[in-house]
Design an enzyme around this catalytic site. Structure first.
Site, PDB file in Angstrom:
ATOM      1  N   MET A   1     -12.359   3.849  -0.273  1.00 27.22           N
ATOM      2  CA  MET A   1     -13.037   3.902   1.026  1.00 27.22           C
ATOM      3  C   MET A   1     -13.744   5.244   1.104  1.00 27.22           C
ATOM      4  O   MET A   1     -13.333   6.156   1.826  1.00 27.22           O
ATOM      5  CB  MET A   1     -12.011   3.752   2.152  1.00 27.22           C
ATOM      6  CG  MET A   1     -11.527   2.328   2.312  1.00 27.22           C
ATOM      7  SD  MET A   1     -10.153   2.216   3.458  1.00 27.22           S
ATOM      8  CE  MET A   1      -8.815   2.329   2.286  1.00 27.22           C
TER       9      MET A   1
ATOM     10  N   SER B   1       0.834  -1.194   0.000  1.00 25.22           N
ATOM     11  CA  SER B   1       0.000   0.000   0.000  1.00 25.22           C
ATOM     12  C   SER B   1       0.871   1.248   0.000  1.00 25.22           C
ATOM     13  O   SER B   1       1.806   1.375   0.794  1.00 25.22           O
ATOM     14  CB  SER B   1      -0.908   0.017   1.225  1.00 25.22           C
ATOM     15  OG  SER B   1      -1.585   1.254   1.284  1.00 25.22           O
TER      16      SER B   1
ATOM     17  N   HIS C   1      -8.418   1.266  -3.960  1.00 25.42           N
ATOM     18  CA  HIS C   1      -9.400   0.819  -2.964  1.00 25.42           C
ATOM     19  C   HIS C   1     -10.143   2.063  -2.481  1.00 25.42           C
ATOM     20  O   HIS C   1      -9.583   2.889  -1.764  1.00 25.42           O
ATOM     21  CB  HIS C   1      -8.628   0.111  -1.842  1.00 25.42           C
ATOM     22  CG  HIS C   1      -9.459  -0.245  -0.659  1.00 25.42           C
ATOM     23  ND1 HIS C   1      -8.896  -0.651   0.532  1.00 25.42           N
ATOM     24  CD2 HIS C   1     -10.804  -0.280  -0.463  1.00 25.42           C
ATOM     25  CE1 HIS C   1      -9.855  -0.914   1.405  1.00 25.42           C
ATOM     26  NE2 HIS C   1     -11.019  -0.678   0.836  1.00 25.42           N
TER      27      HIS C   1
ATOM     28  N   HIS D   1      -1.074  -0.850  -4.306  1.00 21.17           N
ATOM     29  CA  HIS D   1      -2.379  -0.647  -3.687  1.00 21.17           C
ATOM     30  C   HIS D   1      -2.502   0.815  -3.237  1.00 21.17           C
ATOM     31  O   HIS D   1      -1.620   1.337  -2.563  1.00 21.17           O
ATOM     32  CB  HIS D   1      -2.501  -1.593  -2.491  1.00 21.17           C
ATOM     33  CG  HIS D   1      -3.856  -1.643  -1.869  1.00 21.17           C
ATOM     34  ND1 HIS D   1      -4.912  -2.287  -2.464  1.00 21.17           N
ATOM     35  CD2 HIS D   1      -4.319  -1.158  -0.700  1.00 21.17           C
ATOM     36  CE1 HIS D   1      -5.985  -2.181  -1.675  1.00 21.17           C
ATOM     37  NE2 HIS D   1      -5.651  -1.489  -0.599  1.00 21.17           N
TER      38      HIS D   1
ATOM     39  N   GLY E   1      -1.072   0.448   9.912  1.00 24.70           N
ATOM     40  CA  GLY E   1      -0.396   0.065  11.148  1.00 24.70           C
ATOM     41  C   GLY E   1      -1.285  -0.564  12.202  1.00 24.70           C
ATOM     42  O   GLY E   1      -0.913  -0.628  13.372  1.00 24.70           O
TER      43      GLY E   1
ATOM     44  N   ASP F   1      -6.536  -7.206   3.352  1.00 23.01           N
ATOM     45  CA  ASP F   1      -6.017  -5.859   3.536  1.00 23.01           C
ATOM     46  C   ASP F   1      -5.987  -5.472   5.007  1.00 23.01           C
ATOM     47  O   ASP F   1      -7.027  -5.361   5.646  1.00 23.01           O
ATOM     48  CB  ASP F   1      -6.918  -4.882   2.745  1.00 23.01           C
ATOM     49  CG  ASP F   1      -6.337  -3.468   2.651  1.00 23.01           C
ATOM     50  OD1 ASP F   1      -5.296  -3.200   3.275  1.00 23.01           O
ATOM     51  OD2 ASP F   1      -6.958  -2.654   1.956  1.00 23.01           O
ATOM     52  N   GLY F   2      -4.797  -5.279   5.537  1.00 25.28           N
ATOM     53  CA  GLY F   2      -4.647  -4.710   6.865  1.00 25.28           C
ATOM     54  C   GLY F   2      -3.975  -5.645   7.867  1.00 25.28           C
ATOM     55  O   GLY F   2      -4.438  -6.751   8.107  1.00 25.28           O
TER      56      GLY F   2
ATOM     57  N   MET G   1      -9.238   7.520   0.795  1.00 25.30           N
ATOM     58  CA  MET G   1     -10.124   7.778   1.936  1.00 25.30           C
ATOM     59  C   MET G   1     -10.681   9.188   1.817  1.00 25.30           C
ATOM     60  O   MET G   1      -9.928  10.119   1.512  1.00 25.30           O
ATOM     61  CB  MET G   1      -9.335   7.636   3.241  1.00 25.30           C
ATOM     62  CG  MET G   1      -8.583   6.316   3.330  1.00 25.30           C
ATOM     63  SD  MET G   1      -7.705   6.169   4.885  1.00 25.30           S
ATOM     64  CE  MET G   1      -6.774   4.663   4.574  1.00 25.30           C
TER      65      MET G   1
ATOM     66  N   ASP H   1      -4.881   3.370  -1.181  1.00 23.97           N
ATOM     67  CA  ASP H   1      -6.000   3.503  -0.248  1.00 23.97           C
ATOM     68  C   ASP H   1      -6.578   4.904  -0.340  1.00 23.97           C
ATOM     69  O   ASP H   1      -5.983   5.868   0.135  1.00 23.97           O
ATOM     70  CB  ASP H   1      -5.525   3.198   1.170  1.00 23.97           C
ATOM     71  CG  ASP H   1      -5.323   1.705   1.378  1.00 23.97           C
ATOM     72  OD1 ASP H   1      -6.272   0.940   1.120  1.00 23.97           O
ATOM     73  OD2 ASP H   1      -4.216   1.299   1.782  1.00 23.97           O
TER      74      ASP H   1
ATOM     75  N   MET I   1     -11.344  -6.857   4.438  1.00 23.07           N
ATOM     76  CA  MET I   1     -10.635  -5.990   5.378  1.00 23.07           C
ATOM     77  C   MET I   1     -10.379  -6.776   6.656  1.00 23.07           C
ATOM     78  O   MET I   1     -11.305  -7.310   7.267  1.00 23.07           O
ATOM     79  CB  MET I   1     -11.470  -4.746   5.719  1.00 23.07           C
ATOM     80  CG  MET I   1     -11.576  -3.694   4.626  1.00 23.07           C
ATOM     81  SD  MET I   1      -9.985  -3.118   3.988  1.00 23.07           S
ATOM     82  CE  MET I   1      -9.216  -2.445   5.462  1.00 23.07           C
TER      83      MET I   1
HETATM   84 ZN    ZN Z   1      -6.757  -0.938   1.066  1.00 19.44          ZN
END
Ligand code: ZN
Length: 183
Positions: free
Chosen positions: A69, A9, A67, A34, A146, A176-177, A38, A36, A138
């Site tokens: 979100m 990511s 991705h 990847h 983190g 993911d995560g 947001m 992210d 997820m």
């Molecule tokens: Zn993601």
């Protein structure tokens, strides 16, 4: 063939050194980048406009895995497609008209994915499994990097895998995560 697709990511990158960081993960064997996205609304954090995707597209030939979100993905799909995203994944929680959303992603020339938050049951995506290329589970609450992997998500990944078989879907499962060598 590698049985895993590694998608580091960009959220974890040092943006002052974005080019070197992308080249480093590329040299280390990353398969996809990847991203992210947001919106500060669906998740508290705010990150990564389409401009970042455009920048990454100029740095690497690797597929870009975006991705979303965001509360209103339908509005943003064309932006990220135009910026050069390869995969566009949307949170099922934000998509009351998921069939249409998947079609919009395909029409924009991207590979569609659906994402399940930790509290969303695997069955929520069963109907659309044959239509998507990626299912992202997820394994932390989305919004920040983190965090620690939620162990109960392992059985959910198994349930998603069974549903993929049951529906003859070609979708790839993405996790993911909080991922590391231990899980
Ligand atoms: Zn993601």
């Amino acid at each position: 063939m590698n049985s895993f697709t590694l998608c580091p990511s960009i959220l974890s990158a040092d943006f002052a050194r974005l080019r070197e960081q992308i080249q480093e993960v590329e040299a280390a064997g990353a398969d996809w980048i990847h991203v992210d996205v947001m919106d500060g609304h669906f998740v508290p954090n705010l990150t990564m406009g389409p401009f970042i995707v455009e920048t990454i597209r100029r740095i690497t030939q690797l597929p870009i895995d975006a991705h979303l979100m965001v509360t209103d993905p339908d509005r943003m799909i064309p932006w990220y497609a135009a910026a050069g995203a390869t995969n566009l994944s949307v949170q099922i929680e934000t998509c009351p008209h998921i069939y249409r959303t998947i079609q919009v992603i395909r029409d924009a020339g991207c590979r569609p994915g659906v994402v399940l938050n930790p509290g969303t049951p695997a069955e929520a995506i069963e109907e659309v499994l044959p239509l998507v290329d990626v299912v992202l589970v997820m394994t932390v609450n989305p919004g920040f990097s983190g965090q620690t992997f939620i162990p109960a998500m392992l059985s959910k990944i198994e349930r998603v895998s069974r549903l993929i078989e049951k529906t003859n879907s070609q979708a790839q499962i993405q996790v993911d995560g909080g991922n590391d060598a231990s899980n």
